[in-house]
Design a protein around this motif. Sequence first.
Motif, PDB file in Angstrom:
ATOM      1  N   ALA A 293       0.832  -1.197   0.000  1.00 57.16           N
ATOM      2  CA  ALA A 293       0.000   0.000   0.000  1.00 57.16           C
ATOM      3  C   ALA A 293       0.874   1.256   0.000  1.00 57.16           C
ATOM      4  CB  ALA A 293      -0.931  -0.002   1.207  1.00 57.16           C
ATOM      5  N   SER A 294       0.240   2.404  -0.228  1.00 62.96           N
ATOM      6  CA  SER A 294       0.986   3.661  -0.296  1.00 62.96           C
ATOM      7  C   SER A 294       1.524   4.078   1.065  1.00 62.96           C
ATOM      8  CB  SER A 294       0.097   4.764  -0.869  1.00 62.96           C
ATOM      9  OG  SER A 294      -1.079   4.935  -0.071  1.00 62.96           O
ATOM     10  N   SER A 295       0.904   3.595   2.154  1.00 64.11           N
ATOM     11  CA  SER A 295       1.354   3.909   3.513  1.00 64.11           C
ATOM     12  C   SER A 295       0.802   2.844   4.457  1.00 64.11           C
ATOM     13  CB  SER A 295       0.857   5.289   3.957  1.00 64.11           C
ATOM     14  OG  SER A 295      -0.562   5.284   4.083  1.00 64.11           O
ATOM     15  N   ASP A 296       1.304   2.827   5.681  1.00 67.46           N
ATOM     16  CA  ASP A 296       0.778   1.886   6.667  1.00 67.46           C
ATOM     17  C   ASP A 296      -0.684   2.194   6.980  1.00 67.46           C
ATOM     18  OD1 ASP A 296       3.229   0.645   6.780  1.00 67.46           O
ATOM     19  OD2 ASP A 296       3.833   1.553   8.686  1.00 67.46           O
ATOM     20  N   ASP A 297      -1.039   3.473   7.024  1.00 66.99           N
ATOM     21  CA  ASP A 297      -2.433   3.855   7.290  1.00 66.99           C
ATOM     22  C   ASP A 297      -3.351   3.361   6.184  1.00 66.99           C
ATOM     23  OD1 ASP A 297      -1.797   5.079   9.666  1.00 66.99           O
ATOM     24  OD2 ASP A 297      -1.771   7.113   8.855  1.00 66.99           O
ATOM     25  N   ALA A 298      -2.907   3.486   4.950  1.00 65.15           N
ATOM     26  CA  ALA A 298      -3.709   3.002   3.818  1.00 65.15           C
ATOM     27  C   ALA A 298      -3.884   1.492   3.896  1.00 65.15           C
ATOM     28  CB  ALA A 298      -3.054   3.400   2.497  1.00 65.15           C
TER      29      ALA A 298
END
Length: 407
Positions: A293-298
């Motif tokens: 993903a683009s970030s851990d949050d995503a």
Amino acid sequence: MQGQEGSFTIIKDGNIASAKGFQAGGLHCGLRKKKLDLGWFYSDVPAQAAGVYTTNIFQAAPLKVTQESVAAAQQLQGVVVNSAIANACTGEQGLQDAYDMRKLFAETIGVEEHLAAVASTGVIGDLLPMDKLSKGISQIADGNHLGADKFETAILTTDTKEKGIAVELEIDGQKITIGGAAKGSGMIHPNMATMLSFITTDAHVEASHLSGALKAITNQSFNMITVDGDTSTNDMVLVLANGRAGNQSLTPHHSEWQVFFEALTFVCEYLAKEIARDGEGATRLVEVQVQGASSDDAAAKIAKSIISSNLVKTAIHGADANWGRIVTAIGYSGESLDPDQVSVYLGEILVVENGVPHVFDEDKAKEYLLEEEIIIHAQVGNGDGSSVAWGCDLSYEYVRINASYRT
């Protein structure tokens, strides 16, 4: 249970009272027909304290009282918990009952009132029978009711089993113990829910650093589980650190802070997974792994979307390798991604490759989905973001339990 996990050791039969200076117990005071319904634990000295609480706007009276206690001095010495009745949506009388519950408990264990915390779990809207509760609290001093196993049992509602663990590690040449107990089975969803989790440690760590660690760890443990998508009025995670181990004060700048952080993370993740495993009517623990993903949050949002999908959960219960439900949940997660870069695995079985079906053996997939622990792995791109979420299948038994919860 006993084993080695990196820099710490899992204690066989470890529990919330394994850390130095802690005791726990439970008894039956009459809130339930026969089962234990009043539990408590306390430290022989005041402990640094931190908490994380449900995001539901309708916060129950015990949460308000406990948050007040923690805010007073960032310390607690004991916690008392009742099951059967949530003391939620009970107005001024419910709030007064929670204060009275705190006062009675503090007097019984001989501590200042602001060093006591209260928690309740059960049916929403009913007032606590304070005569029964008061009588029960008065019996806490009776040694016959001591035992972490009794505490673990007393806090349960629709749970099918107790949930406890403890680990040992070494910091500054001193043995440190972290123990915990939890309850939770239904109305479980990311961002807290109907669950109570209590963690104790004899480590020396100031409340501000304990709070920072708890919030970060909660976001990757308790906030990454779901059973049914409902978020409740009551529950919380509390951590108490009484410093009895004698180590130097732990801060993020301490050379062994990461050792402590990893052990605390393990305890929280273990309890979170046990809650998901024990979901009402559940027959399987489901783990969703998202990478790329683009970030851990995503990645976390995508993982939560998959694990929260009732269609995915029912397919798991039926051992149906219906990957279409998984990619659909990825698609409505709200995260931007390229469908042509999405691949999905059930365990080691590739079912979707770069956005299109991959030929697989349906019988082997069904056989895998009948196992007690299922892993869904989603590769959603080439980014560095990753996350893990846990949940369970959704069964006919879940409907039966919740169709008659009050009766």
